[in-house]
Design an enzyme around this catalytic site. Sequence first.
Site, PDB file in Angstrom:
ATOM      1  N   ARG A 132       0.820  -1.220   0.000  1.00 47.47           N
ATOM      2  CA  ARG A 132       0.000   0.000   0.000  1.00 47.47           C
ATOM      3  C   ARG A 132       0.850   1.265   0.000  1.00 47.47           C
ATOM      4  O   ARG A 132       0.514   2.248   0.663  1.00 47.47           O
ATOM      5  CB  ARG A 132      -0.957   0.021   1.211  1.00 47.47           C
ATOM      6  CG  ARG A 132      -1.984  -1.098   1.206  1.00 47.47           C
ATOM      7  CD  ARG A 132      -3.067  -0.784   0.181  1.00 47.47           C
ATOM      8  NE  ARG A 132      -4.136  -1.764   0.222  1.00 47.47           N
ATOM      9  CZ  ARG A 132      -5.250  -1.613   0.942  1.00 47.47           C
ATOM     10  NH1 ARG A 132      -5.430  -0.565   1.666  1.00 47.47           N
ATOM     11  NH2 ARG A 132      -6.171  -2.543   0.905  1.00 47.47           N
TER      12      ARG A 132
ATOM     13  N   ARG B 272      -3.744   6.603   0.377  1.00 49.77           N
ATOM     14  CA  ARG B 272      -4.189   7.787   1.101  1.00 49.77           C
ATOM     15  C   ARG B 272      -3.132   8.481   1.955  1.00 49.77           C
ATOM     16  O   ARG B 272      -3.350   9.599   2.404  1.00 49.77           O
ATOM     17  CB  ARG B 272      -5.408   7.432   1.967  1.00 49.77           C
ATOM     18  CG  ARG B 272      -6.671   7.362   1.140  1.00 49.77           C
ATOM     19  CD  ARG B 272      -7.826   6.909   1.964  1.00 49.77           C
ATOM     20  NE  ARG B 272      -7.531   5.605   2.534  1.00 49.77           N
ATOM     21  CZ  ARG B 272      -8.344   4.933   3.337  1.00 49.77           C
ATOM     22  NH1 ARG B 272      -9.495   5.445   3.678  1.00 49.77           N
ATOM     23  NH2 ARG B 272      -8.005   3.754   3.792  1.00 49.77           N
TER      24      ARG B 272
ATOM     25  N   ARG C 140      -7.367  11.564  -6.993  1.00 48.02           N
ATOM     26  CA  ARG C 140      -8.582  10.754  -6.799  1.00 48.02           C
ATOM     27  C   ARG C 140      -9.845  11.608  -6.605  1.00 48.02           C
ATOM     28  O   ARG C 140     -10.951  11.063  -6.560  1.00 48.02           O
ATOM     29  CB  ARG C 140      -8.383   9.832  -5.594  1.00 48.02           C
ATOM     30  CG  ARG C 140      -7.694   8.500  -5.879  1.00 48.02           C
ATOM     31  CD  ARG C 140      -8.621   7.526  -6.584  1.00 48.02           C
ATOM     32  NE  ARG C 140      -9.963   7.578  -6.024  1.00 48.02           N
ATOM     33  CZ  ARG C 140     -10.335   7.020  -4.874  1.00 48.02           C
ATOM     34  NH1 ARG C 140      -9.485   6.324  -4.190  1.00 48.02           N
ATOM     35  NH2 ARG C 140     -11.568   7.143  -4.430  1.00 48.02           N
TER      36      ARG C 140
ATOM     37  N   ASP D  83      -6.928  -3.211  -7.302  1.00 40.62           N
ATOM     38  CA  ASP D  83      -7.468  -3.745  -6.060  1.00 40.62           C
ATOM     39  C   ASP D  83      -7.815  -5.212  -6.261  1.00 40.62           C
ATOM     40  O   ASP D  83      -8.050  -5.636  -7.400  1.00 40.62           O
ATOM     41  CB  ASP D  83      -8.719  -2.979  -5.608  1.00 40.62           C
ATOM     42  CG  ASP D  83      -9.038  -3.290  -4.150  1.00 40.62           C
ATOM     43  OD1 ASP D  83      -8.432  -2.665  -3.264  1.00 40.62           O
ATOM     44  OD2 ASP D  83      -9.854  -4.198  -3.894  1.00 40.62           O
TER      45      ASP D  83
ATOM     46  N   TYR E  19     -15.084 -11.701   1.078  1.00 41.32           N
ATOM     47  CA  TYR E  19     -15.838 -10.514   0.638  1.00 41.32           C
ATOM     48  C   TYR E  19     -17.123 -10.916  -0.076  1.00 41.32           C
ATOM     49  O   TYR E  19     -18.172 -10.306   0.101  1.00 41.32           O
ATOM     50  CB  TYR E  19     -14.974  -9.620  -0.261  1.00 41.32           C
ATOM     51  CG  TYR E  19     -13.954  -8.822   0.526  1.00 41.32           C
ATOM     52  CD1 TYR E  19     -14.360  -7.857   1.447  1.00 41.32           C
ATOM     53  CD2 TYR E  19     -12.595  -9.036   0.379  1.00 41.32           C
ATOM     54  CE1 TYR E  19     -13.434  -7.132   2.187  1.00 41.32           C
ATOM     55  CE2 TYR E  19     -11.660  -8.309   1.111  1.00 41.32           C
ATOM     56  CZ  TYR E  19     -12.087  -7.363   2.020  1.00 41.32           C
ATOM     57  OH  TYR E  19     -11.181  -6.659   2.757  1.00 41.32           O
TER      58      TYR E  19
HETATM   59  O1  CP3 Z   1       0.153   0.529  -3.280  1.00 40.13           O
HETATM   60  C1  CP3 Z   1      -0.377  -0.614  -3.284  1.00 40.13           C
HETATM   61  O2  CP3 Z   1      -0.132  -1.456  -2.412  1.00 40.13           O
HETATM   62  C2  CP3 Z   1      -1.239  -1.021  -4.469  1.00 40.13           C
HETATM   63  C3  CP3 Z   1      -2.605  -0.816  -4.315  1.00 40.13           C
HETATM   64  C4  CP3 Z   1      -3.537  -1.775  -3.575  1.00 40.13           C
HETATM   65  C5  CP3 Z   1      -4.866  -1.362  -3.270  1.00 40.13           C
HETATM   66  N1  CP3 Z   1      -5.537  -2.436  -2.775  1.00 40.13           N
HETATM   67  C6  CP3 Z   1      -5.400  -0.025  -3.495  1.00 40.13           C
HETATM   68  C7  CP3 Z   1      -6.435   0.456  -2.578  1.00 40.13           C
HETATM   69  C8  CP3 Z   1      -3.420  -3.103  -3.194  1.00 40.13           C
HETATM   70  C9  CP3 Z   1      -2.203  -4.019  -3.262  1.00 40.13           C
HETATM   71  C10 CP3 Z   1      -4.690  -3.507  -2.684  1.00 40.13           C
HETATM   72  C11 CP3 Z   1      -4.985  -4.881  -2.241  1.00 40.13           C
HETATM   73  C12 CP3 Z   1      -6.130  -5.091  -1.344  1.00 40.13           C
HETATM   74  N2  CP3 Z   1      -7.383  -4.575  -1.404  1.00 40.13           N
HETATM   75  C13 CP3 Z   1      -6.107  -6.012  -0.275  1.00 40.13           C
HETATM   76  C14 CP3 Z   1      -4.920  -6.846   0.105  1.00 40.13           C
HETATM   77  C15 CP3 Z   1      -3.928  -6.019   0.832  1.00 40.13           C
HETATM   78  C16 CP3 Z   1      -4.244  -5.824   2.281  1.00 40.13           C
HETATM   79  O3  CP3 Z   1      -4.362  -4.661   2.683  1.00 40.13           O
HETATM   80  O4  CP3 Z   1      -4.341  -6.825   2.983  1.00 40.13           O
HETATM   81  C17 CP3 Z   1      -7.365  -5.993   0.343  1.00 40.13           C
HETATM   82  C18 CP3 Z   1      -7.783  -6.795   1.538  1.00 40.13           C
HETATM   83  C19 CP3 Z   1      -8.176  -5.085  -0.397  1.00 40.13           C
HETATM   84  C20 CP3 Z   1      -9.588  -4.729  -0.165  1.00 40.13           C
HETATM   85  C21 CP3 Z   1      -9.679  -3.282   0.177  1.00 40.13           C
HETATM   86  N3  CP3 Z   1      -9.653  -2.284  -0.767  1.00 40.13           N
HETATM   87  C22 CP3 Z   1      -9.687  -2.676   1.456  1.00 40.13           C
HETATM   88  C23 CP3 Z   1      -9.741  -3.424   2.775  1.00 40.13           C
HETATM   89  C24 CP3 Z   1      -9.670  -1.291   1.261  1.00 40.13           C
HETATM   90  C25 CP3 Z   1      -9.561  -0.192   2.302  1.00 40.13           C
HETATM   91  C26 CP3 Z   1     -10.849   0.450   2.628  1.00 40.13           C
HETATM   92  C27 CP3 Z   1     -10.611   1.772   3.350  1.00 40.13           C
HETATM   93  O5  CP3 Z   1     -11.025   2.808   2.794  1.00 40.13           O
HETATM   94  O6  CP3 Z   1     -10.014   1.768   4.437  1.00 40.13           O
HETATM   95  C28 CP3 Z   1      -9.654  -1.073  -0.121  1.00 40.13           C
HETATM   96  C29 CP3 Z   1      -9.607   0.241  -0.789  1.00 40.13           C
HETATM   97  C30 CP3 Z   1      -8.300   0.592  -1.364  1.00 40.13           C
HETATM   98  N4  CP3 Z   1      -7.547  -0.230  -2.159  1.00 40.13           N
HETATM   99  C31 CP3 Z   1      -7.664   1.858  -1.261  1.00 40.13           C
HETATM  100  C32 CP3 Z   1      -6.504   1.774  -2.028  1.00 40.13           C
HETATM  101  C33 CP3 Z   1      -5.489   2.862  -2.308  1.00 40.13           C
HETATM  102  C34 CP3 Z   1      -8.205   3.054  -0.496  1.00 40.13           C
HETATM  103  C35 CP3 Z   1      -9.281   3.655  -1.345  1.00 40.13           C
HETATM  104  C36 CP3 Z   1      -9.448   5.132  -1.108  1.00 40.13           C
HETATM  105  O7  CP3 Z   1      -8.587   5.887  -1.534  1.00 40.13           O
HETATM  106  O8  CP3 Z   1     -10.473   5.506  -0.564  1.00 40.13           O
END
Ligand code: CP3
Length: 384
Positions: A64, A68, A77, A113, A188
């Site tokens: 990640r 954010r 975004r 994602d 999910y």
């Molecule tokens: O920089 C990186 O690592 C690449 C981007 C990345 C995202 N999601 C972007 C994202 C990666 C590798 C993921 C994988 C992902 N998504 C996982 C596995 C990694 C982990 O954290 O265990 C999981 C479980 C998800 C599902 C998911 N998507 C979650 C739990 C969330 C967070 C929700 C929140 O707002 O707290 C997301 C959203 C997400 N995926 C964001 C990003 C940058 C945040 C979205 C935003 O900007 O609002």
Amino acid sequence: MTVCSFVGRRAACLVRPATLWHETIPDMQPCETIPDVTVHQEKSPFIQACRRGPVPYTPVWYMRQAGRSLPEYRKVREGVSMLDSCTRPDLITEITLQPLRRYDVDAAILYSDIVVPLRAVGIDVDIKAGIGPVVATPIRTAADLARLRPLSPDDVPYVTEAVQMLVAELDHRPLIGFAGGPFTLASYLVEGGPSKNHDKTKALMYGDPEFWHALLGRLADITISFLQIQVAAGASAIQLFDSWVGAVAPDDYRHAILPHTRRIFSALAVTGVPRIHFGVGTGELLGLMGEAGADVVGVDWRIPLDEAVRRVEPGKALQGNLDPAILLAPWDVVEERAKDVLGRGRTAEGHVFNLGHGVLPETDPGVLARLADLVHAESAHPDA
Ligand code: CP3
């Protein structure tokens, strides 16, 4: 149909018998040639460490690292939903590159994602800010399974385009492609959203093995295709995020999940790219996660790396494992803990420095920049 991609000097011909491709990528176009840009990436410290080869210093990247915690991410975004942003090659490329402009990290990770391929096959999933993926109509019965059709490259042209643009841009730095692991995606889909204990998912895993294996089989097919598409477009490594699989006991993991994960990694073996397997709270599963066939096992912060070395079979590199919350503490604490991770990491056959889970949104990017420099300076071997 024979499909091949020549990837740099590695000249890895991603050829699989037509029947096998048909299982996973039914409509793959023949013979796509990828520019000769991965030669340097092959020699990069990140790829070398994944292969347990000599490195000039311990490579580092952050799960990640895009997202954010970066003001420039929040800016691009504005007014674009998370999943829409993942379908725009220009935004994918920009957001993937943002952390590399700030941190001297040794790899980029594609901005996408784990639910992107699910949405691409028609699942009504959205990502709600501050919550995570939400599935409007969960998958809980055999009749629901038909909604999980196979993924083809035509479903995600924006991923192929973005990876190709990124690989051309990145020069010597490798790009990591990724996908969600079977348990995490299943959770999910079955729960309909994020879950603390994954109760409904585990109830199906324990109570309806036939449905469970059919579900995980379809998810594994989608994941294999999604990863193959990224590698065919030029990704130099892949990571399987089975983030929530730590909720499962080892014996259940062995029977209910391992066969599907093993199939994913073995389908990717032919590509020759390093394969990383990560989950949170997986201390008791590390050995099995290695057995699933990854080259690198990701470790969260609950198990010291030297203990992880004892739990994972020989022949694997490790990735991890600084607690992301440590980055919120004063710098001298960060420094001491990072050095401790590096010291323990030296007991592994290969070590990629990372956090034990993703960067927390409130993390100061300046600390991440300083940490990457510290990892490089502390681990530098002039003779390697
Ligand atoms: O920089 C990186 O690592 C690449 C981007 C990345 C995202 N999601 C972007 C994202 C990666 C590798 C993921 C994988 C992902 N998504 C996982 C596995 C990694 C982990 O954290 O265990 C999981 C479980 C998800 C599902 C998911 N998507 C979650 C739990 C969330 C967070 C929700 C929140 O707002 O707290 C997301 C959203 C997400 N995926 C964001 C990003 C940058 C945040 C979205 C935003 O900007 O609002």
